[in-house]
Design a protein around this motif. Structure first.
Motif, PDB file in Angstrom:
ATOM      1  N   CYS A   1       0.847  -1.188   0.000  1.00  0.00           N
ATOM      2  CA  CYS A   1       0.000   0.000   0.000  1.00  0.00           C
ATOM      3  C   CYS A   1       0.885   1.242   0.000  1.00  0.00           C
ATOM      4  CB  CYS A   1      -0.899  -0.009   1.239  1.00  0.00           C
ATOM      5  SG  CYS A   1      -1.812   1.530   1.413  1.00  0.00           S
TER       6      CYS A   1
ATOM      7  N   CYS B   1      -0.061   3.376   3.554  1.00  0.00           N
ATOM      8  CA  CYS B   1       0.320   2.928   4.903  1.00  0.00           C
ATOM      9  C   CYS B   1       1.438   1.892   4.876  1.00  0.00           C
ATOM     10  CB  CYS B   1      -0.903   2.396   5.653  1.00  0.00           C
ATOM     11  SG  CYS B   1      -1.464   0.787   5.058  1.00  0.00           S
TER      12      CYS B   1
ATOM     13  N   CYS C   1      -6.474  -1.447  -0.150  1.00  0.00           N
ATOM     14  CA  CYS C   1      -5.785  -1.805   1.096  1.00  0.00           C
ATOM     15  C   CYS C   1      -6.791  -2.110   2.191  1.00  0.00           C
ATOM     16  CB  CYS C   1      -4.872  -0.661   1.535  1.00  0.00           C
ATOM     17  SG  CYS C   1      -4.082  -1.003   3.119  1.00  0.00           S
TER      18      CYS C   1
ATOM     19  N   CYS D   1      -6.049   0.690   5.389  1.00  0.00           N
ATOM     20  CA  CYS D   1      -6.385   2.124   5.336  1.00  0.00           C
ATOM     21  C   CYS D   1      -7.398   2.459   4.244  1.00  0.00           C
ATOM     22  CB  CYS D   1      -5.121   2.950   5.170  1.00  0.00           C
ATOM     23  SG  CYS D   1      -4.407   2.858   3.514  1.00  0.00           S
TER      24      CYS D   1
HETATM   25 ZN    ZN Z   1      -2.919   1.015   3.373  1.00  0.00          ZN
END
Ligand code: ZN
Length: 433
Positions: free
Chosen positions: A187, A190, A201, A204
């Protein structure tokens, strides 16, 4: 010669090459790898056809004249009475022990013969012995010849593996395999890693997803061995592992180059990329070559039944040729593919001295630099051809209070057992420290 040998065998034992380490070791100075015993008196490139004064060359020439022009080594037994040091000057005495009647073998019609060589220094001290068994055979008279001609022994073509389902979100993973990269989705917001790849993701919620390239190292988290029904496109035995990568994600892949009985949860593995057919490259995982021990095992550290960690060795043309030349073995079948084909072999193949050198390295990498080899006995089976992998395994068979150990060794490739052997070595006594 010593450095050339160590380089070709991948043997980094410092008693062979590091004068400072060797001076403080049980040897007191640099010594030669014992498994290269017969390399010292090999005739080299100019002399490999032999002279008629030598009884063994005379015998080989007689068999050549009878049409038995191909040669393979089948057994080698080395005894090391003491390690050789820089400045030793060797002489040898050779005897032909026996010659068999004509026999039909898988390679062809031929004669086995055994020689015994005693190695001495110039002042007469015997430092080693070698018993060597060879087969001289007539090319084109064995089972392999019929397989090469497309006869009954030829393998049937088989269907390719099932295709993976590739989507927009997973394409980077499959493209990576083609470039020998194991890619894990990451990701961009994050930095969380996910496998299998996702659309979004799960941490997040970001749609901004890239990837990182994994090191390829990991451990076996879990595994299963499918046995029935067999699917034609797979190699058996088949081990399917759930691999936990160093980076933390897990993936499913085949575990290769190891007997399923030796696969265990937690086993350290590394990724190798293989083209399973011209349009598909897949990640396989196999045991990592065991690290070389820096200290040396002592008497009492080892018990009978102990297993050595498996060690895969890639059999490449370079490995075969480097080993042959480091052992001064200029038989054409170990470096010249055209001549190997002419002699009834499907390709060049590894010489027995390289097999011995690799076995010796495996054992001393396990036992430590000051363990001393006393003997090495090898029987060869399936040849090591380029493109294969030989996996060495070993088991401690016997431990004596004086530090003598006996190990059983096996080097298996995709055709079967390349080599089975026994090695005797001495560990330093605990009181030495
Ligand atoms: Zn993420």
């Amino acid at each position: 010669m010593i450095r050339h040998w160590c380089d070709a065998m991948g043997d980094h034992n410092p008693v062979y090459t590091d004068p400072e380490f060797a001076a403080k070791s049980t040897h007191g100075e640099v010594v030669a790898p014992p498994a290269m015993l017969n390399a010292w008196l090999m005739p080299g490139l100019a002399g490999h056809r032999g002279s008629p004064d030598n009884p063994i060359s005379a015998l080989l020439q007689k068999l050549d004249a009878g049409g038995f022009t191909s040669v393979v080594a089948t057994d080698s037994e080395h005894e090391y009475l003491r390690y050789l040091r820089i400045g030793d000057h060797l002489v040898s005495e050779q005897h032909v022990e026996d010659i068999s009647a004509e026999k039909q073998t898988a390679l062809g019609l031929g004669h086995f013969f055994t020689t015994l060589t005693s190695y001495r220094t110039e002042d007469g001290e015997e430092v080693g012995r070698m018993r060597f068994r060879m087969l001289k055979f007539r090319p084109g008279t064995g089972r392999m010849a019929s397989a090469a001609d497309g006869g009954a022994g030829a393998p049937e073509p088989r269907p390719p593996r099932p295709r993976p389902g590739i989507s927009h979100d997973t394409r980077f993973f499959w493209d990576g395999l083609g470039e020998h990269e194991l890619r894990i989705q990451r990701c961009e917001e994050c930095a969380a890693l996910h496998h299998p790849p996702m659309v979004r993701c799960p941490g997040c919620g970001s749609y901004s997803l890239g990837y990182t390239v994994a090191s390829g190292r990991g451990r076996i988290y879990s595994f299963v061995e499918p046995v029935h029904p067999k699917v034609q496109s797979f190699d058996y035995p088949l081990v399917v592992g759930l691999i936990e990568l160093e980076e933390g994600t897990r993936l499913l892949a085949n575990v290769a180059d190891v007997d399923p009985e030796l696969v265990s949860i937690g086993m350290p593995v590394e990724c190798v990329f293989r083209e399973t057919d011209p349009e598909l490259t897949l990640p396989f995982f196999r045991p990592i070559r065991p690290a070389r021990r820096e200290d040396t095992l002592l008497v009492g550290d080892v018990a009978p039944g102990e297993l050595l960690d498996p060690c895969p060795v890639d059999i490449t043309p370079t490995q075969i040729v480097a080993g042959a030349i480091a052992s001064r073995d200029y038989q054409d079948v170990h470096h010249d593919r055209d001549l190997a084909l002419k002699r009834g072999s499907p390709d060049i193949f590894m010489n027995i001295l390289t097999t011995g050198g690799l076995c010796a390295r495996y054992v001393t990498d396990w036992a430590g630099p000051e363990a001393q080899l006393r003997s090495l006995r090898i029987r060869l089976g399936a040849p090591n051809y380029p493109g294969d992998v030989m996996t060495l395994t070993g088991r401690v068979e016997r431990c004596e209070p004086d530090g003598t150990l006996e190990l059983a060794l096996r080097g298996a490739n995709r055709l079967g057992d390349h080599a089975v052997g026994r090695v005797e070595l001495s560990l330093p006594l605990r009181t030495n420290r």
